[in-house]
Scaffold this motif. Sequence first.
Motif, short mmCIF file in Angstrom:
data_model
loop_
_atom_site.label_atom_id
_atom_site.label_comp_id
_atom_site.label_asym_id
_atom_site.label_seq_id
_atom_site.Cartn_x
_atom_site.Cartn_y
_atom_site.Cartn_z
N ARG A 5 -16.25 25.55 7.69
CA ARG A 5 -17.60 25.43 8.26
C ARG A 5 -18.45 24.64 7.28
NH1 ARG A 5 -19.29 29.44 12.31
NH2 ARG A 5 -17.50 29.44 13.70
N ILE A 6 -19.55 24.11 7.70
CA ILE A 6 -20.36 23.20 6.89
C ILE A 6 -20.80 23.82 5.56
CG2 ILE A 6 -22.58 23.79 7.93
CD1 ILE A 6 -23.15 20.69 7.85
N SER A 7 -21.01 25.13 5.54
CA SER A 7 -21.47 25.77 4.30
C SER A 7 -20.39 25.76 3.22
CB SER A 7 -21.90 27.21 4.58
OG SER A 7 -20.81 27.97 5.06
N ALA A 10 -20.12 22.30 1.49
CA ALA A 10 -21.41 22.12 0.81
C ALA A 10 -21.44 22.94 -0.47
CB ALA A 10 -22.55 22.54 1.74
N GLU A 11 -21.00 24.17 -0.39
CA GLU A 11 -21.00 25.05 -1.57
C GLU A 11 -20.03 24.55 -2.64
OE1 GLU A 11 -19.51 29.52 -2.59
OE2 GLU A 11 -20.67 29.26 -0.74
N HIS A 12 -18.83 24.18 -2.24
CA HIS A 12 -17.81 23.75 -3.20
C HIS A 12 -18.15 22.42 -3.86
CE1 HIS A 12 -15.00 26.98 -2.50
NE2 HIS A 12 -15.10 26.79 -1.19
N SER A 13 -18.86 21.56 -3.15
CA SER A 13 -19.15 20.23 -3.69
C SER A 13 -20.53 20.14 -4.32
CB SER A 13 -19.05 19.18 -2.58
OG SER A 13 -20.07 19.40 -1.61
N GLY A 14 -21.41 21.08 -4.00
CA GLY A 14 -22.78 20.99 -4.50
C GLY A 14 -23.63 20.01 -3.71
N VAL A 15 -23.12 19.55 -2.59
CA VAL A 15 -23.84 18.62 -1.72
C VAL A 15 -24.49 19.44 -0.60
CG1 VAL A 15 -23.61 16.65 -0.17
CG2 VAL A 15 -22.24 16.75 -2.25
N PRO A 16 -25.80 19.28 -0.39
CA PRO A 16 -26.46 20.07 0.66
C PRO A 16 -25.88 19.81 2.05
CG PRO A 16 -28.07 18.88 -0.68
CD PRO A 16 -26.72 18.39 -1.08
N ALA A 17 -25.93 20.84 2.89
CA ALA A 17 -25.43 20.73 4.26
C ALA A 17 -26.13 19.60 5.01
CB ALA A 17 -25.60 22.06 5.00
N GLN A 40 -16.73 21.49 12.02
CA GLN A 40 -15.60 21.98 11.26
C GLN A 40 -15.00 20.81 10.50
OE1 GLN A 40 -13.01 23.85 14.18
NE2 GLN A 40 -13.69 25.85 13.43
N TYR A 41 -14.82 21.00 9.20
CA TYR A 41 -14.29 19.96 8.34
C TYR A 41 -12.87 20.29 7.95
CZ TYR A 41 -19.16 18.63 8.08
OH TYR A 41 -20.43 18.24 8.42
N GLY A 42 -12.08 19.25 7.73
CA GLY A 42 -10.71 19.43 7.29
C GLY A 42 -10.65 19.84 5.83
N PRO A 43 -9.48 20.22 5.37
CA PRO A 43 -9.33 20.68 3.99
C PRO A 43 -9.60 19.60 2.95
CG PRO A 43 -7.20 20.57 5.08
CD PRO A 43 -8.23 20.29 6.13
N ASP A 44 -9.59 18.33 3.34
CA ASP A 44 -9.85 17.25 2.40
C ASP A 44 -11.34 16.93 2.26
OD1 ASP A 44 -10.12 16.20 4.98
OD2 ASP A 44 -9.59 14.18 4.31
N ALA A 45 -12.21 17.67 2.93
CA ALA A 45 -13.64 17.35 2.94
C ALA A 45 -14.25 17.40 1.54
CB ALA A 45 -14.40 18.29 3.88
N VAL A 46 -13.87 18.38 0.73
CA VAL A 46 -14.45 18.51 -0.61
C VAL A 46 -14.03 17.33 -1.48
CG1 VAL A 46 -14.53 19.93 -2.70
CG2 VAL A 46 -14.62 21.02 -0.46
N GLU A 47 -12.78 16.94 -1.38
CA GLU A 47 -12.30 15.78 -2.14
C GLU A 47 -13.00 14.51 -1.68
OE1 GLU A 47 -8.31 13.09 -2.70
OE2 GLU A 47 -8.06 15.18 -2.13
N ARG A 48 -13.18 14.38 -0.37
CA ARG A 48 -13.86 13.21 0.20
C ARG A 48 -15.32 13.16 -0.29
NH1 ARG A 48 -12.09 9.98 4.43
NH2 ARG A 48 -13.71 8.82 5.51
N LEU A 49 -15.97 14.32 -0.33
CA LEU A 49 -17.35 14.38 -0.84
C LEU A 49 -17.41 13.99 -2.31
CD1 LEU A 49 -18.60 17.60 0.94
CD2 LEU A 49 -19.57 15.30 1.19
N ALA A 50 -16.44 14.41 -3.10
CA ALA A 50 -16.40 14.03 -4.51
C ALA A 50 -16.26 12.51 -4.64
CB ALA A 50 -15.26 14.74 -5.22
#
Length: 112
Positions: A5-7, A10-17, A40-50
């Motif tokens: 979920r969007i939160s 956002a929480e793992h990357s430090g990027v606001p929703a 709904q984001y895939g499991p690669d979302a945090v890496e993509r945000l980084a």
Amino acid sequence: MSTLRISQPAEHSGVPASTLRFYGTAGLLPAERTASGYRQYGPDAVERLAFISSAKLLGLALEDIRDLLDVRDARVCAAVRARMVPLVADRITDADRRSAELAAFSARVAAV
């Protein structure tokens, strides 16, 4: 495949929703929708945000980041890659120059 979920990204990357929503609209961060409309984001979302955050630190425009993500995702587009390599190299050189300027400034401030 697990979804987030969007939160969660956002929480793992430090990027606001709100930024995640903006990145979705800009075509940088794809999201599926549930039947009730939640993103709904895939499991690669945090890496993509980084990756996006790092590219922004280099000063790349969102359009350039989108192109770079396309190259990263497809791993085959020679034309875009050829355009992006010098752009990224120039931004890295600029970042190194700014880093050296900041280090020199810090040294002057510390001397004061």
